[in-house]
Design a protein around this motif. Structure first.
Motif, PDB file in Angstrom:
ATOM      1  N   UNK A 308      46.247  44.612  48.851  1.00  0.00           N
ATOM      2  CA  UNK A 308      46.134  43.153  48.716  1.00  0.00           C
ATOM      3  C   UNK A 308      45.330  42.550  49.873  1.00  0.00           C
ATOM      4  N   UNK A 309      45.696  42.940  51.108  1.00  0.00           N
ATOM      5  CA  UNK A 309      45.093  42.236  52.254  1.00  0.00           C
ATOM      6  C   UNK A 309      43.774  42.839  52.725  1.00  0.00           C
ATOM      7  N   UNK A 310      43.562  44.116  52.493  1.00  0.00           N
ATOM      8  CA  UNK A 310      42.316  44.729  52.973  1.00  0.00           C
ATOM      9  C   UNK A 310      41.330  44.928  51.805  1.00  0.00           C
ATOM     10  N   UNK A 311      41.796  45.576  50.743  1.00  0.00           N
ATOM     11  CA  UNK A 311      40.891  45.838  49.611  1.00  0.00           C
ATOM     12  C   UNK A 311      40.761  44.625  48.699  1.00  0.00           C
ATOM     13  N   UNK A 312      41.705  43.664  48.829  1.00  0.00           N
ATOM     14  CA  UNK A 312      41.722  42.431  48.013  1.00  0.00           C
ATOM     15  C   UNK A 312      41.788  42.762  46.520  1.00  0.00           C
ATOM     16  N   UNK A 313      42.639  43.698  46.171  1.00  0.00           N
ATOM     17  CA  UNK A 313      42.836  44.058  44.770  1.00  0.00           C
ATOM     18  C   UNK A 313      44.283  44.471  44.560  1.00  0.00           C
ATOM     19  N   UNK A 314      44.695  44.532  43.300  1.00  0.00           N
ATOM     20  CA  UNK A 314      46.064  44.915  42.988  1.00  0.00           C
ATOM     21  C   UNK A 314      46.297  46.392  43.276  1.00  0.00           C
ATOM     22  N   UNK A 315      47.449  46.699  43.847  1.00  0.00           N
ATOM     23  CA  UNK A 315      47.855  48.088  44.040  1.00  0.00           C
ATOM     24  C   UNK A 315      48.325  48.637  42.692  1.00  0.00           C
ATOM     25  N   UNK A 316      48.026  49.885  42.396  1.00  0.00           N
ATOM     26  CA  UNK A 316      48.454  50.471  41.120  1.00  0.00           C
ATOM     27  C   UNK A 316      49.332  51.677  41.425  1.00  0.00           C
TER      28      UNK A 316
END
Ligand SMILES: Cc1cc2nc3c(=O)[nH]c(=O)nc-3n(C[C@H](O)[C@H](O)[C@H](O)COP(=O)(O)OP(=O)(O)OC[C@H]3O[C@@H](n4cnc5c(N)ncnc54)[C@H](O)[C@@H]3O)c2cc1C
Length: 456
Positions: A308-316
């Motif tokens: 969320x905070x570094x890649x700015x995407x949802x964790x799967x």
């Protein structure tokens, strides 16, 4: 001009902002059955029957008080384009036209931009990207600062009972209960924004609909595929992305036999920490066990925070996710009617009759085949979760539509000489979207170009 807005929820708040942008001198009286504290159907004291446990849209999907359902909702703002309906009726054609015309301005009111193009990814499906409201700014009443508008007088704890009209075209007065006492007031213009089902109850109680039933439909939703390894299908990545504190999501939309469906990803179904975050952000609900969920699964929590905070995407989690198929329920027989049971205000509640028939199963089967064709063509690694669709186990997605019928935008704007009904219940079709925002451009068009005749 003295205007009454009947319901301080999602649409009521948007209507007020639109009016005051165009007519800063307008005088608005805002009625709401509740107040600052958001309440469920049970807490506010409304009654609806659960004649058919398949549909819990009234018991579980309604929220009362300032902000209404927007206090608890997802905040996914989507509109229609020419891709959505192959053969729209004239009213849906008009809504689509105004959606396309006003979309950017409407989204700009929420500091949102959505320039993502829709793409046809197969013969049957096109993609639609949604930009959600920031998780911190869901509540329309707060977002538009309704309580701070000097032009707005709020009558809280005031339950609209019925509207009075001698000729069915002009609203003469609104009758409401204030602390148990029946009162009456008259205005030049009325916006009925008490939520789809309460609007129906008010219209039925006022003798303003033909007959004693208001028919409706809603989406049905089912988990259909488990997808493994990658979140990419063809050239499209379906993982949710972050923009600020807002989510960007993607779905595929199609249409079968005049019935829309959408195929959309759901992540982290078996990840208690993620469930806790959703409860806190969307339902505004906290329990101490949520803290415990952090400590029981530290590696995945770290992965989630990093994504969320570094890649700015949802964790799967486990690199596995799900595709749901939601369809417009094609069954035409569902309806609400005034109940013999009285609610806590001594007013008739609503009896709810909801049906799902064979046609829905057929649409599901065809939608599943269309989705599989696309997944196979893209070489996606997936499992079909249920060989046979079981529409009895539909998930809780509430977007009631098909309640009030209009021939065109013109008919919608002029059905009553001094009232506009604003609800998803006005939509003939809900299509493949969460449709709340699709009605906002209609409000803007009405306020910009039709309300003026009352103002002069
Ligand atoms: C969990 C959840 C998630 C959702 N997520 C999305 C989403 O992401 N995108 C989307 O498009 N849609 C979503 N929806 C649907 C969306 O919330 C509704 O379509 C929308 O909020 C309806 O707005 P409304 O103004 O008609 O009703 P509301 O926002 O409920 O407002 C009605 C208002 O009227 C007041 N009221 C009720 N009865 C009376 C009365 N008799 N007298 C006076 N006042 C009265 C209520 O207190 C309330 O303030 C979601 C719904 C739920 C339940």
């Amino acid at each position: 001009m003295r205007i009454a807005v009947l319901g301080a929820g999602t649409y009521g708040s948007y209507v007020i902002d639109s009016i005051l942008k165009k007519y800063p001198e307008a005088e608005i009286i805002l009625f709401d059955v509740g107040d600052k504290r958001n309440k469920s159907e049970q807490e506010i004291g409304y009654y609806s029957s659960l004649k058919n446990a398949l549909y819990k849209g009234l018991t579980d999907g309604r929220f009362f008080g300032f902000g209404g359902a927007s206090v608890k909702w997802g905040g996914q703002l989507l509109t229609y384009t020419c891709n959505d309906f192959k053969n729209p009726d004239c009213f849906m054609k008009d809504i689509t036209k105004f959606d396309m015309q006003y979309k950017d301005d409407m989204l700009a009111k929420f500091n949102i931009e959505n320039k993502f193009p829709e793409k046809h990814v197969s013969d049957d499906l096109f993609t639609k990207t949604g930009v959600w409201l920031s998780a911190l700014h869901h509540d329309f009443f707060k977002w538009f600062k309704i309580h701070k508008r000097k032009q707005v007088t709020i009558r809280s704890n005031s339950r609209i009972v019925r509207l009075e009209s001698k000729n069915g075209k002009d609203i003469d007065a609104v009758v409401y209960l204030n602390n148990g006492k029946e009162e009456r007031d008259s205005f030049e213009y009325y916006f009925l924004t008490a939520g789809a089902f309460e609007n129906a109850r008010i219209m039925l109680s006022s003798g303003m609909v033909n007959g004693d039933k208001v028919f409706f439909s809603d989406h049905l939703s089912q988990k259909v595929f488990k997808v493994k390894k990658s979140t990419v299908i063809g050239n499209e990545d379906f993982v949710f992305r972050m923009r600020g504190t807002s989510l960007i999501t993607k779905r595929m939309v199609g249409e079968i036999d005049g019935c829309s469906y959408y195929v959309h990803p759901v992540f982290n179904l078996k990840f208690p920490f993620f469930e806790s975050i959703k409860q806190i952000l969307f339902k505004r609900h906290f329990e101490w066990k949520y803290v415990w969920n952090v400590f029981t699964d530290i590696p995945n929590v770290i992965g989630f925070v990093w994504a969320i905070f570094v890649l700015r995407r949802m964790y799967v989690i486990n690199n596995e996710w799900f595709l749901y198929i939601d369809i417009e329920n094609p069954t035409k027989e569902s309806y609400v009617s005034l109940s013999k049971e009285k609610d806590a205000y001594g007013l008739p509640g609503l009896d709810v009759h909801y049906y799902v028939d064979k046609e829905a199963e057929n649409i599901y089967e065809k939608a599943k085949v269309a989705a599989m064709k696309h997944l196979d063509a893209c070489g996606v690694d997936y499992d079909v979760l249920a060989e046979k669709i079981d529409v009895q186990t539909c998930e809780d997605i509430y977007h009631p539509y098909g309640m009030f019928h209009f021939d065109s935008a013109e008919d919608y704007f002029t059905r009553w000489n001094n009232m506009l009904l604003v609800t998803t219940g006005c939509l003939t079709r809900s299509g493949g979207i969460n449709p709340t925002a699709s009605m906002l451009p209609m409000v803007d068009e009405f306020v910009n170009n039709n309300l003026k005749s009352y103002h002069t």
